[in-house]
Design an enzyme around this catalytic site. Structure first.
Site, PDB file in Angstrom:
ATOM      1  N   MET A 273       0.811  -1.262  -0.056  1.00  0.00           N
ATOM      2  CA  MET A 273      -0.042  -0.027   0.062  1.00  0.00           C
ATOM      3  C   MET A 273       1.015   1.180   0.037  1.00  0.00           C
ATOM      4  SD  MET A 273      -3.444  -0.949   1.859  1.00  0.00           S
ATOM      5  CE  MET A 273      -2.939  -0.622   3.729  1.00  0.00           C
TER       6      MET A 273
ATOM      7  N   HIS B  59       9.060   1.128   3.356  1.00  0.00           N
ATOM      8  CA  HIS B  59      10.075   1.181   4.294  1.00  0.00           C
ATOM      9  C   HIS B  59      10.956   0.032   4.331  1.00  0.00           C
ATOM     10  CE1 HIS B  59       7.603  -1.645   6.657  1.00  0.00           C
ATOM     11  NE2 HIS B  59       6.637  -0.771   6.718  1.00  0.00           N
TER      12      HIS B  59
ATOM     13  N   HIS C  49       9.127  -3.479   3.711  1.00  0.00           N
ATOM     14  CA  HIS C  49       8.826  -3.671   2.085  1.00  0.00           C
ATOM     15  C   HIS C  49      10.191  -3.887   1.278  1.00  0.00           C
ATOM     16  CE1 HIS C  49       5.510  -0.806   3.560  1.00  0.00           C
ATOM     17  NE2 HIS C  49       4.929  -1.873   2.994  1.00  0.00           N
TER      18      HIS C  49
ATOM     19  N   GLN D 164     -10.536  -2.647   1.842  1.00  0.00           N
ATOM     20  CA  GLN D 164      -9.973  -3.282   3.108  1.00  0.00           C
ATOM     21  C   GLN D 164     -10.067  -2.291   4.192  1.00  0.00           C
ATOM     22  OE1 GLN D 164      -6.147  -4.178   1.467  1.00  0.00           O
ATOM     23  NE2 GLN D 164      -5.082  -3.693   3.307  1.00  0.00           N
TER      24      GLN D 164
ATOM     25  N   GLY E 289       4.550 -10.293   4.308  1.00  0.00           N
ATOM     26  CA  GLY E 289       5.416 -10.322   5.536  1.00  0.00           C
ATOM     27  C   GLY E 289       4.631 -10.862   6.433  1.00  0.00           C
TER      28      GLY E 289
ATOM     29  N   SER F 268       4.033   1.239   8.267  1.00  0.00           N
ATOM     30  CA  SER F 268       3.853   2.520   7.555  1.00  0.00           C
ATOM     31  C   SER F 268       2.748   3.326   8.601  1.00  0.00           C
ATOM     32  CB  SER F 268       2.888   2.336   6.286  1.00  0.00           C
ATOM     33  OG  SER F 268       3.662   1.475   5.648  1.00  0.00           O
ATOM     34  N   ARG F 269       2.311   2.723   9.532  1.00  0.00           N
ATOM     35  CA  ARG F 269       1.311   3.382  10.429  1.00  0.00           C
ATOM     36  C   ARG F 269       2.258   3.901  11.608  1.00  0.00           C
ATOM     37  NH1 ARG F 269      -2.742  -0.618   8.537  1.00  0.00           N
ATOM     38  NH2 ARG F 269      -4.448   0.952   7.726  1.00  0.00           N
TER      39      ARG F 269
HETATM   40  P1  AMP Z   1       1.518  -3.046   3.481  1.00  0.00           P
HETATM   41  O1  AMP Z   1       1.938  -1.773   2.416  1.00  0.00           O
HETATM   42  O2  AMP Z   1       1.317  -2.535   4.802  1.00  0.00           O
HETATM   43  O3  AMP Z   1       0.113  -3.504   3.081  1.00  0.00           O
HETATM   44  O4  AMP Z   1       2.538  -4.024   3.381  1.00  0.00           O
HETATM   45  C1  AMP Z   1       2.920  -4.866   2.299  1.00  0.00           C
HETATM   46  C2  AMP Z   1       3.526  -6.052   2.453  1.00  0.00           C
HETATM   47  O5  AMP Z   1       5.015  -5.766   3.297  1.00  0.00           O
HETATM   48  C3  AMP Z   1       2.773  -7.177   3.229  1.00  0.00           C
HETATM   49  O6  AMP Z   1       3.182  -8.356   2.719  1.00  0.00           O
HETATM   50  C4  AMP Z   1       3.273  -6.678   4.609  1.00  0.00           C
HETATM   51  O7  AMP Z   1       3.271  -7.883   5.402  1.00  0.00           O
HETATM   52  C5  AMP Z   1       4.915  -6.496   4.564  1.00  0.00           C
HETATM   53  N1  AMP Z   1       5.584  -5.696   5.504  1.00  0.00           N
HETATM   54  C6  AMP Z   1       4.777  -4.715   6.104  1.00  0.00           C
HETATM   55  N2  AMP Z   1       5.587  -4.341   7.135  1.00  0.00           N
HETATM   56  C7  AMP Z   1       6.844  -5.342   7.135  1.00  0.00           C
HETATM   57  C8  AMP Z   1       7.868  -5.486   8.185  1.00  0.00           C
HETATM   58  N3  AMP Z   1       8.050  -4.660   9.150  1.00  0.00           N
HETATM   59  N4  AMP Z   1       8.643  -6.524   8.060  1.00  0.00           N
HETATM   60  C9  AMP Z   1       8.400  -7.547   6.743  1.00  0.00           C
HETATM   61  N5  AMP Z   1       7.312  -7.323   5.983  1.00  0.00           N
HETATM   62  C10 AMP Z   1       6.498  -6.183   6.129  1.00  0.00           C
END
Ligand code: AMP
Length: 286
Positions: free
Chosen positions: A30, A34, A37, A61, A147, A186-187
């Site tokens: 999304m 960081h 990702h 979602q 992740g 991200s939060r």
């Molecule tokens: P998001 O952008 O939050 O939807 O996350 C995108 C992908 O990055 C998802 O598969 C998350 O589980 C993964 N992800 C987010 N934060 C982390 C983290 N700290 N370590 C490993 N993977 C992460």
């Protein structure tokens, strides 16, 4: 690195890559990228000829009173990070491209989606499953990287991929943490400086509870103690539970595979974290 918005154009490119025998790795996100990702993108770039990263803040979602409008959007930084870490295609669809007029198909994985985050976020995992299936169908990837930080998401998607014979291998990757142990998210940028300092207590308490479980302390004893510890420290605990590591059914005794999963509120942020047999196995084999 190409930047493409249209799902059809991405799908055409990916079908062409597959025809040429080029393997495709896919990292759905999304945005507001960081180091967590980045670790997924780098791994995909190592293991595949092509790496697609999608950046899409998926309205399906988010519940009505959640942070869809406030969710951080940092496109230029994201573009740079993707390119530096080896992505070959950045896919940035708009909501109208993903959900054109008349869109109504829904994917539901009801049992795995129901507990834990599903209680306070009842529409969340249906939205995740629906968008991820569409993303996977467009990307035609050999492997997709997720992740373990979002543990329940990993299990919902694993169930979906198995149930529907989706021809993409899901690669579950370890949680990347800040030096003080806080899982990157991200939060985390919603936290004030003071809250950010306190936030490190969350993974510390979880770690302590996970060690106690390994040393034979019963869940009935150590789970309430950990939850209380977090409340006293200033978190509002949404849940802190021990569950079966795949089905997420409740576990009253500590057997493998297991996951210790928790969500807490701190100021404007809702933080999630977990420790699991799956993650322990990855650490042992790393
Ligand atoms: P998001 O952008 O939050 O939807 O996350 C995108 C992908 O990055 C998802 O598969 C998350 O589980 C993964 N992800 C987010 N934060 C982390 C983290 N700290 N370590 C490993 N993977 C992460």
């Amino acid at each position: 690195m190409r930047v493409i918005s249209s799902p059809h154009e991405v799908q055409r490119q990916c079908l062409a890559w597959r025809e040429q025998g080029r393997s495709i790795g896919f990292v759905p996100t999304m945005g507001a990228l960081h180091a967590g990702h980045a670790s997924l993108i780098e791994r995909s770039a190592r293991e595949n000829a092509e790496t697609i990263v999608s950046v899409f803040v998926n309205p399906l979602q988010f519940g009505a009173n959640e942070d869809l409008a406030a969710y951080p959007r940092t496109f230029e930084d994201d573009r740079r990070l993707c390119e530096e870490r080896g992505a070959t295609l950045l896919w940035t669809p708009t909501p109208a491209e993903m959900y054109p007029p008349g869109f109504q198909t829904q994917v539901s994985v009801p049992e795995v989606a129901a507990p834990l985050c599903g209680v306070s976020r009842p529409v969340h995992f249906g939205g995740v499953a629906t968008v991820v299936l569409k993303l996977l169908l467009v990307a035609q990837a050999n492997r997709a990287y997720f992740g373990l930080k979002d543990y329940q998401q990993c299990m919902v998607l694993s169930r979906m991929v198995a149930d529907l014979c989706v021809p993409t291998e899901l690669v579950l990757c370890p949680t990347v943490r800040e030096p003080d142990g806080l899982a990157m998210s991200s939060r985390n940028r919603y936290l004030t400086a003071q809250e950010r300092q306190l936030a490190a207590e969350f993974p510390r308490v979880l770690r302590e509870c996970w060690h106690e479980l390994h040393s034979g302390v019963t869940p009935a004893e150590c789970l309430p103690r950990a939850a209380n510890c977090l409340s006293v420290a200033g978190f509002r605990v949404d849940y802190l539970e021990l569950r079966h590591g795949e089905t997420l059914a409740p576990l009253s005794t500590f057997t493998h595979p297991a996951v210790l999963a928790a969500a807490v509120y701190l100021g404007k942020a809702r933080l999630i974290d977990n420790l699991s047999s799956v993650a322990d196995r990855l650490t042992r084999t790393a």
